[in-house]
Structures are given as structure tokens and as C-alpha cells.
Scaffold this active site. Sequence first.
Site, mmCIF file in Angstrom:
data_model
loop_
_atom_site.group_PDB
_atom_site.id
_atom_site.type_symbol
_atom_site.label_atom_id
_atom_site.label_comp_id
_atom_site.label_asym_id
_atom_site.label_seq_id
_atom_site.Cartn_x
_atom_site.Cartn_y
_atom_site.Cartn_z
ATOM 1 N N ARG A 66 -8.623 -5.832 -11.612
ATOM 2 C CA ARG A 66 -8.087 -4.900 -10.623
ATOM 3 C C ARG A 66 -7.527 -5.637 -9.418
ATOM 4 O O ARG A 66 -6.639 -5.114 -8.733
ATOM 5 C CB ARG A 66 -9.176 -3.911 -10.201
ATOM 6 C CG ARG A 66 -9.502 -2.883 -11.276
ATOM 7 C CD ARG A 66 -10.338 -1.738 -10.730
ATOM 8 N NE ARG A 66 -11.678 -2.144 -10.368
ATOM 9 C CZ ARG A 66 -12.694 -2.242 -11.227
ATOM 10 N NH1 ARG A 66 -12.485 -1.974 -12.507
ATOM 11 N NH2 ARG A 66 -13.887 -2.595 -10.825
ATOM 12 N N TYR A 70 -4.019 -4.570 -7.818
ATOM 13 C CA TYR A 70 -3.848 -4.204 -6.408
ATOM 14 C C TYR A 70 -2.758 -5.041 -5.749
ATOM 15 O O TYR A 70 -1.965 -4.523 -4.956
ATOM 16 C CB TYR A 70 -5.170 -4.391 -5.656
ATOM 17 C CG TYR A 70 -6.297 -3.515 -6.155
ATOM 18 C CD1 TYR A 70 -6.042 -2.325 -6.834
ATOM 19 C CD2 TYR A 70 -7.630 -3.883 -5.963
ATOM 20 C CE1 TYR A 70 -7.072 -1.521 -7.303
ATOM 21 C CE2 TYR A 70 -8.668 -3.080 -6.419
ATOM 22 C CZ TYR A 70 -8.384 -1.909 -7.085
ATOM 23 O OH TYR A 70 -9.410 -1.126 -7.540
ATOM 24 N N TYR A 92 -5.160 9.760 -4.016
ATOM 25 C CA TYR A 92 -6.112 10.865 -4.095
ATOM 26 C C TYR A 92 -7.285 10.614 -3.148
ATOM 27 O O TYR A 92 -7.639 9.471 -2.837
ATOM 28 C CB TYR A 92 -6.599 11.082 -5.526
ATOM 29 C CG TYR A 92 -7.598 10.077 -6.046
ATOM 30 C CD1 TYR A 92 -8.968 10.330 -5.963
ATOM 31 C CD2 TYR A 92 -7.185 8.896 -6.646
ATOM 32 C CE1 TYR A 92 -9.891 9.421 -6.455
ATOM 33 C CE2 TYR A 92 -8.097 7.984 -7.142
ATOM 34 C CZ TYR A 92 -9.452 8.250 -7.038
ATOM 35 O OH TYR A 92 -10.358 7.342 -7.522
#
Length: 264
Positions: A66, A70, A92
Site C-alpha cells: 500500500r 499511496y 469516503y
Amino acid sequence: MKKGSLACVGTGMMLGAHIGPRARSHIEEADVVFVAVSDPLVELWVQGMNRDVRSLQPFYAEGKPRTETYREMVAAMMDEVRAGRRVCGAFYGHPGVFAVVPHRAVAQAREEGYEAVMEAAVSAEDCLYADLGIDPGTYGCQHYEASQFMFYKRRIDPSAYLILWQIGVAGDRTLARFSATGAELRAVLLDLLQEQGYALSDEAIAYEAATLPITTPRMERLALGDLLQAELRLETTLVIPPARRMEPNLAVSQRLSGLGQSGW
């Protein structure tokens, strides 16, 4: 100040119910919108507010760290900012809560001399308090990302709520998982909790906020010992209510009484 700009906003947790007017305005007025949300329906809803909406989901991949994902997301947003465009990142929940990309993108834009703002929004934490009927001011709350809680020494107070985020991947060191870790790693977490004064019979709550108006939040109560076999997902949060009473600080109370203070 350079011409390009960046606004990172939150869409809230539930489709259409939590977005604020400032966040909506940033989405509608942007030249390009990058979106990372919890459901394809939410992404379609954001697409209805702007003609140029680009999903950040393709940057994710099973087995891909990740940290790399990112970096690529921030780079994609900054390329458009440097091109002189008004860029909006729509995420979100709250764009500053468990959201690495908005923080890094805003910091990078400001460092390079561009206008950059982050708008507050409804987060999973806000929904948790409302759904579970928890007032953090009653007993206090301790919040930790579950793996970080395992990797570092923490002093925990069992008389307050303990909230462990991303419990589904507790103990994962790869930062590349898209599925829950197994019982072996959860057993390590349970050992740590017992060292901190919790018992396997103590109650816990597996919580997941509702993201669509037609769904309900998950609020599954279980014993801590049942965590080994529980169904945990990436979005699951573990809430552990106070396991003991708060212990009065008599020395401080006596000192305050001597100063003419009375009350609790």
C-alpha cells in the site's frame, strides 16, 4: 501562490447522507476529481457531480504494498495540480482519518507553493459513537490501529473504551493484504490484551458503519475469546467496553478540596 490548487474532502460514510455543502462545492467546481470511496455506487454518485472524475481504485492490487499505491495516488493528483488545475480528492469518510493519501497530498502541495485545503467530514468514528451509543466523555476512549497496537508497547487503561481499527488485518506486516489475517495472528493480539488486564470472557463489539441507506451497521457482540473464529473484514473495527471501574484519584481530590473545589 501558484495557480493549481488541491482540496481533499470527505463524502462521509453513507451515500448522500453525510456530505457537507463545502465538500460538494469543491467536487462540483474542480477541473478534475480523484475519488476513493467504499462502494461503486458511491463512485457513480460522485461522477454525477463533475464531468472529469477519475477513480483511484485501479492503483490497488493484491500483493502490491500500500505504500507504493499511496505514492502513486499522490503523484497522480499532484501532476494535475502542477498542470494548473483545480484538483479535488474525494475520499469516503473523513479525508484525514485513516487516510494517508490526503494528508501527504495536501502537505506536498503546500510545500510546493500551491493552495491546498482539507475539509472535515463524517468519519467511521462519528458513526460508531452514534450507532453504539458511546459518549467518549463518559469513560474516555483509546484509539489504535490494531497492528500498530501490536507492534509497539502501549499503556492501556481497561477502565476506558479500547477501539482497535482495521482489526481484520491485525498483525500484518506486508501492507499488501486485501483479506483478513488468520487465527494465529489474532492469538498474539489476544495475549497482549490479556497482559493489559482483559479476560477472554470480556465483551467486545465487531463494528462496521453502514455505507448505503438500505444497509444497517454491523454491531456484533462477542466474547474476546471468540475473536479467533469471528468473521472480520478490512473495514471491521473492534470495540472493547471498559472492563473495570475507574479508580478515583484520592490524592488529587483531597488537594482540590483544600482549594475549595467540590464536585465529583
